[in-house]
Enzyme design. Sequence first.
Site: not given
Length: 409
Positions: A249, A253, A340, A390
């Site tokens: 998540s 990044k 998402w 997720h």
Amino acid sequence: TIMSSMAIAQFEPNYDETKVPEFSVPDPLTSYSGTKIENEKAWSKVRRPELLAFFENEVYGKVPGNLDDISFKLIEENTNAFNGTAHRKQVQVTLEKDKKSLSFTILMYLPKTTEKVPLFLGLNFYGNHTTTSDENVIVTSAWSMNNEDFGIDNNTPTEKSRGVRINRWDITNIIASGMGLATIYYGELDPDKNDFSDGLHQLFYEPGQEKPKADEWGSIAAWAFGLSRAMDYLVQDSAVGKVIVFGHSRLGKAALWAGAMDDRFAAVISNDSGCGGAALSKRRFGETVGRINESFPHWFCDNFNAYNNNEEALPIDQHQLLALMAPRPLYVASAQEDEWADPKGEFLSAHYATAVYRLFGKTGIDTIEMPEVNTPIQNTVAYHIRTGKHDVTDYDWKQYIKWVKKVME
Ligand code: GTR
């Protein structure tokens, strides 16, 4: 402000594939001046630097200076840890700049062998002590997000949260497969809040400076910088071989940006990194640039705001961030229920990055059709979409371990 919370409340994410805007995917193999990039050399000399510079100045922000000093201290170890299967080390890294300092702790588990082992390095969300039930892991004293389920209030982790995230770190199988794990609490690098008075940023301020300049680093770049400082330690630890940087998540990044900036990372894994990570921004599916900058104003550099609800103006897209890893192995993973993060945008990004891997004679994701769920494609560039939410699951770790053995040994 009231305005910005209204804007957040009004945001309606698009989850309809027919409403994805039409856009052209910026070609990783055509330079800004129009030159066709036809070989490794032109990529490395011309195209890669200009793409890296764009991400650095306009997306994640640049690190404003150099440290004066970095030092490492083994503060705890046990050669018979983890039910006798592993060697545990806790290493404190101290960074110094202009008489200010910041320390963070790397928790490591290494299999019992005299050979150098491949090692996963990844940041964690709630403290090293949450990744395992091992009672010897030091409880962080850094600022933490509150979490009722984990018994964290007053932004202060305690014994209560020991082991609450063991489900995300499959240390047992990592060790059993002959690999190691190193993890760091991201809050020790930069607390995840819109406050630039703490963490790594303040270490580099000029006198009187209170926040980074428009092209200077946000929190993602600070977390990535921390991963590189951990790497400064890992390269001189005789037990450690190749380092695979991993993240989930927002920390995915950070792992991608760390991998792009620092080629000492031998491979990179993005687990559900989504918007500003592996997912293509121009699809505007799920989380968007405008939404992420609104909700997390401290993650990217201020310049990135120019693309809020204006993705078409971006001369790049995230597949070109992925391409910066080439020719090093890269794994992009999605979860079916994680809309998402735009699983399809993550997949396409890995597909479009593959053009650069081909220049190096490496294989990646040739097909433009997404694979079925739980059917990984594992080449130098790898991709899977698994069932579920997720998260980081044992399924994910199983694939990463298998892939590392396939493409790196
Ligand atoms: C969400 C954010 C995502 C992702 C996620 C996470 O709130 O919108 O970009 O980073 O948090 O880190 O779990």
